[in-house]
Motif scaffolding. Sequence first.
Motif, mmCIF file in Angstrom:
data_model
loop_
_atom_site.group_PDB
_atom_site.id
_atom_site.type_symbol
_atom_site.label_atom_id
_atom_site.label_comp_id
_atom_site.label_asym_id
_atom_site.label_seq_id
_atom_site.Cartn_x
_atom_site.Cartn_y
_atom_site.Cartn_z
ATOM 1 N N GLU A 1 17.109 -4.361 30.394
ATOM 2 C CA GLU A 1 15.821 -3.749 30.748
ATOM 3 C C GLU A 1 15.525 -2.550 29.854
ATOM 4 N N ARG A 2 16.534 -1.713 29.652
ATOM 5 C CA ARG A 2 16.343 -0.514 28.823
ATOM 6 C C ARG A 2 15.971 -0.897 27.388
ATOM 7 N N ILE A 3 16.656 -1.911 26.856
ATOM 8 C CA ILE A 3 16.357 -2.368 25.497
ATOM 9 C C ILE A 3 14.905 -2.829 25.412
ATOM 10 N N ASN A 4 14.478 -3.626 26.381
ATOM 11 C CA ASN A 4 13.103 -4.129 26.344
ATOM 12 C C ASN A 4 12.075 -3.025 26.569
ATOM 13 N N PRO B 1 25.031 2.076 32.122
ATOM 14 C CA PRO B 1 24.387 1.315 31.049
ATOM 15 C C PRO B 1 23.437 2.192 30.228
ATOM 16 N N GLU B 2 22.831 3.155 30.871
ATOM 17 C CA GLU B 2 21.916 4.053 30.163
ATOM 18 C C GLU B 2 22.653 4.877 29.102
ATOM 19 N N THR B 3 23.897 5.293 29.384
ATOM 20 C CA THR B 3 24.629 6.055 28.371
ATOM 21 C C THR B 3 24.998 5.165 27.189
ATOM 22 N N ALA B 4 25.290 3.885 27.449
ATOM 23 C CA ALA B 4 25.548 2.946 26.345
ATOM 24 C C ALA B 4 24.279 2.766 25.516
#
Length: 140
Positions: free
Chosen positions: A35-38, A100-103
């Motif tokens: 989701e973050r990538i998109n 996942p946000e830190t990655a």
Amino acid sequence: MKRLPALLLLVAVVFARHGDAADGKADRDAHRLGERINEYRVQHGLHPLVLTAPLSELAHDHAADMARAGRLSHDGFRQRFAKARSPRCVENVGSISGTPETAFDAWRDSPTHERNLVDARITRMGIAIDGRYVAFFACQ
């Protein structure tokens, strides 16, 4: 953008098919990272990536290989690229030591990894987490 909610639902469906209860957190974290990538791609005027089962399998196998080896690597990239049967593929790997946000933040803040996230030529992705190892594999 109307397409984003539908794509996020697709992400959830594809991730859900991989796991049992033990894999639930990894699947949820991979979903959040996708989701973050998109979201990032949309912020940069790009189309979101479509999560596909074949690329998800390749990412899953690579994350599992890194977990077994206990180290980050791009070993086998040429083989994944050949299996994808695409003219262009990119790959980010990482270690999830937090959320996942830190990655995602680590990839975004690294010029080489960030370039892969916003490559306008890629349209499909696979993403998987095994233990603390994450693999993002995306192709044209």
